[in-house]
Design an enzyme around this catalytic site. Structure first.
Site, PDB file in Angstrom:
ATOM      1  N   HIS A  75       6.923  -9.913  20.413  1.00 30.33           N
ATOM      2  CA  HIS A  75       6.776 -10.969  19.535  1.00 30.33           C
ATOM      3  C   HIS A  75       7.677 -11.180  18.165  1.00 30.33           C
ATOM      4  O   HIS A  75       7.792  -9.890  17.739  1.00 30.33           O
ATOM      5  CB  HIS A  75       5.355 -11.285  19.497  1.00 30.33           C
ATOM      6  N   TYR A 204      -2.154 -17.369  12.936  1.00 35.21           N
ATOM      7  CA  TYR A 204      -2.697 -17.488  12.177  1.00 35.21           C
ATOM      8  C   TYR A 204      -3.243 -18.970  11.461  1.00 35.21           C
ATOM      9  O   TYR A 204      -2.823 -19.003  10.818  1.00 35.21           O
ATOM     10  CB  TYR A 204      -2.096 -16.416  11.680  1.00 35.21           C
ATOM     11  N   PRO A 296      -8.617  -6.311   9.011  1.00 33.85           N
ATOM     12  CA  PRO A 296      -7.697  -5.599  10.228  1.00 33.85           C
ATOM     13  C   PRO A 296      -6.367  -7.619  10.501  1.00 33.85           C
ATOM     14  O   PRO A 296      -5.556  -6.987  10.864  1.00 33.85           O
ATOM     15  CB  PRO A 296      -8.357  -6.000  11.104  1.00 33.85           C
ATOM     16  N   LYS A 300      -2.754  -3.556  10.436  1.00 35.59           N
ATOM     17  CA  LYS A 300      -1.897  -2.535  10.586  1.00 35.59           C
ATOM     18  C   LYS A 300      -2.931  -1.200  10.159  1.00 35.59           C
ATOM     19  O   LYS A 300      -1.947   0.012  10.129  1.00 35.59           O
ATOM     20  CB  LYS A 300      -1.877  -2.269   8.795  1.00 35.59           C
ATOM     21  N   TYR A 388       5.006  -6.859   7.383  1.00 37.10           N
ATOM     22  CA  TYR A 388       4.512  -7.229   8.785  1.00 37.10           C
ATOM     23  C   TYR A 388       5.022  -6.576  10.326  1.00 37.10           C
ATOM     24  O   TYR A 388       4.299  -6.380  10.811  1.00 37.10           O
ATOM     25  CB  TYR A 388       4.774  -8.847   9.257  1.00 37.10           C
TER      26      TYR A 388
END
Ligand code: FAD
Length: 405
Positions: A75, A204, A296, A300, A388
């Site tokens: 992704h 998200y 979560p 990570k 990220y």
């Protein structure tokens, strides 16, 4: 009683313990992995699924990524849902082409176990009553039972990779560890569903009813989460109610619809941040969830576990090469810089995306404005993307270089 010896006794066959066993084997160091659960159980425990670029690079280096490369989904961006609109954070564009790979933790665990056993590695499953002793001596001992028989394993080092409820951290005498902890006033209800994802990239979403995440595991399996009250029971969330809530929170003004399907697994995970310092005592070194937990949201936990054991394998390797103790002594300090960076990122992202119960309307508007800014400002999006996808393993060394006095 059977008595055996090894160089490193590894407690726990999760990602931390298994990756460590591979790293040590590459350095020619012998290890035995002890795991309380069965092989079947650990290979089917559904948890993480987002692998950072550095984790993938390490697995490539260890030649452990063949199936992951074939089946994992790369992704290059993530989507943020806010008030019926979607924004895209172009992770790869912002980070010179780096990306995340979606591959279920249980699949990675299967690959790591199969490769270790095929190379003649020793992983003992279904061990019981594990006890550590002599941690302050040069020859610690791990005692355990297996199929009713007592065993004693003598080693040079013990790697405590046994997760947040394991025995390793508890074996450190009182007063040695300092505990930093935060509990969040919400949980995630997560499902694994046999339905093709309704999105090409993770979504998200921040919604007035709470956070929702549409993640994926494969072209035919979706992973979805919603923010729930920590006291919620699974029985409160029959499948129909859950799909309706997901549609509502993930929905857009332009009529996007979420495809539903059979729910394969459903669980509730509390949000918790936790760090112990130091991550070592005598000849015991903690790694992964045994030393820290992150909520979560930032995806990570598994990645941090891998970063810890990379550092630990390096330090143990130095010791065997020339009995140099410096890297071992600095293990905790070097891991902790990166761990606190990740704690800050995970806590920031969690705050950004979740709606606190009983939130003051002013604070709620501020939180929405903050998230909108992350979606609109390139500097903010870059910071999110850097954290990220591509926190370097050498983070600690890099900060040292920036110190000017
Ligand atoms: C719902 C959920 C979603 C998540 N999503 C993500 C994500 O997207 N990305 C991400 O990076 N992380 C994610 N995480 C976190 C990630 O799963 C953990 O951080 C990761 O499993 C840590 O690996 P570990 O090896 O340190 O610990 P674990 O995976 O917990 O492994 C520890 C092992 O030790 C064994 N053990 C325990 N006690 C003993 C004992 N006494 N003796 C021997 N063995 C013992 C356990 O059975 C286990 O196999 C998620 C976690 C949850 C719960």
């Amino acid at each position: 009683m059977s008595i055996s010896e090894t160089q490193v006794g590894i407690i726990g066959a999760g990602p931390a313990g298994l990756v460590l066993s591979h790293l040590l084997a590459r350095a020619g160091i012998e290890a035995v992995v002890l795991e309380t659960r069965s092989r079947e159980y650990v290979e089917h425990r559904v948890r993480a699924g987002v692998l950072e670029q550095s984790t993938i690079d390490l697995l490539d280096e260890l030649s452990l990524s063949a199936r992951l490369r074939a089946e994992g989904l790369i992704h290059r961006g993530i989507l943020i849902g806010l008030e019926g609109r979607r924004y895209r954070i172009p992770l790869s564009e912002l980070t010179s082409g780096r990306a995340i790979t979606i591959y279920g933790q249980q699949e990675l665990v299967k690959d790591l176990i199969a490769a270790r056993l095929a190379a003649g590695g020793d992983i003992e499953f279904e061990v019981e009553a594990v006890e550590l002793s002599g941690l302050e001596t040069q020859r610690p001992t791990i005692r355990y039972h297996q199929r009713g028989h007592p065993h004693e394993l003598h080693c040079d080092f013990v790697a405590g990779c046994d997760g947040s409820h394991g025995v390793s951290r508890r074996s450190i005498p009182p007063g040695v560890l300092r505990v930093y902890e935060r509990r969040y006033p919400f949980a995630w209800l997560g499902i694994l569903a046999a339905v093709a994802p309704s999105t090409d990239e993770l979504i998200y979403a921040r919604h007035e009813r709470g956070f929702a995440l549409h993640s994926v595991r494969s072209p035919t399996i979706s992973r979805l989460y919603i923010q729930v009250d920590p006291g919620t029971a699974l029985a409160d969330w029959p499948d129909d109610r859950l799909w309706q809530e997901l549609q509502l929170r993930l929905g857009t003004n332009d009529g996007w619809t979420l495809a539903d399907g059979p729910v394969l697994e459903k669980s509730i995970a509390l949000h918790h941040s936790f760090v112990v310092e130091p991550m070592q005592h005598g000849r015991l070194f903690l790694a992964g969830d045994a030393a820290h937990i992150v909520p979560p949201t930032g995806a990570k936990g598994l990645n941090l576990a891998v970063a810890d054991v990379r550092m630990l394998a390096r330090a143990i390797g130095h010791w065997y090469r020339g009995r140099q103790t410096e890297e071992l002594e600095r293990y905790s300090e070097r891991c902790l810089n990166r761990i606190w960076r990740v704690q800050e990122f995970s806590s920031w992202l969690t705050g950004l995306l979740h709606r606190l119960p009983g939130m003051d309307p002013f604070d709620d508007r501020i939180a929405r404005a903050r998230l909108e800014w992350v979606c609109r400002s390139e500097a903010e999006a870059l910071s999110l993307a850097e954290n990220y996808v591509c926190l370097p393993f050498e983070y600690s060394d890099q900060i040292s270089k920036n110190i000017v006095s």
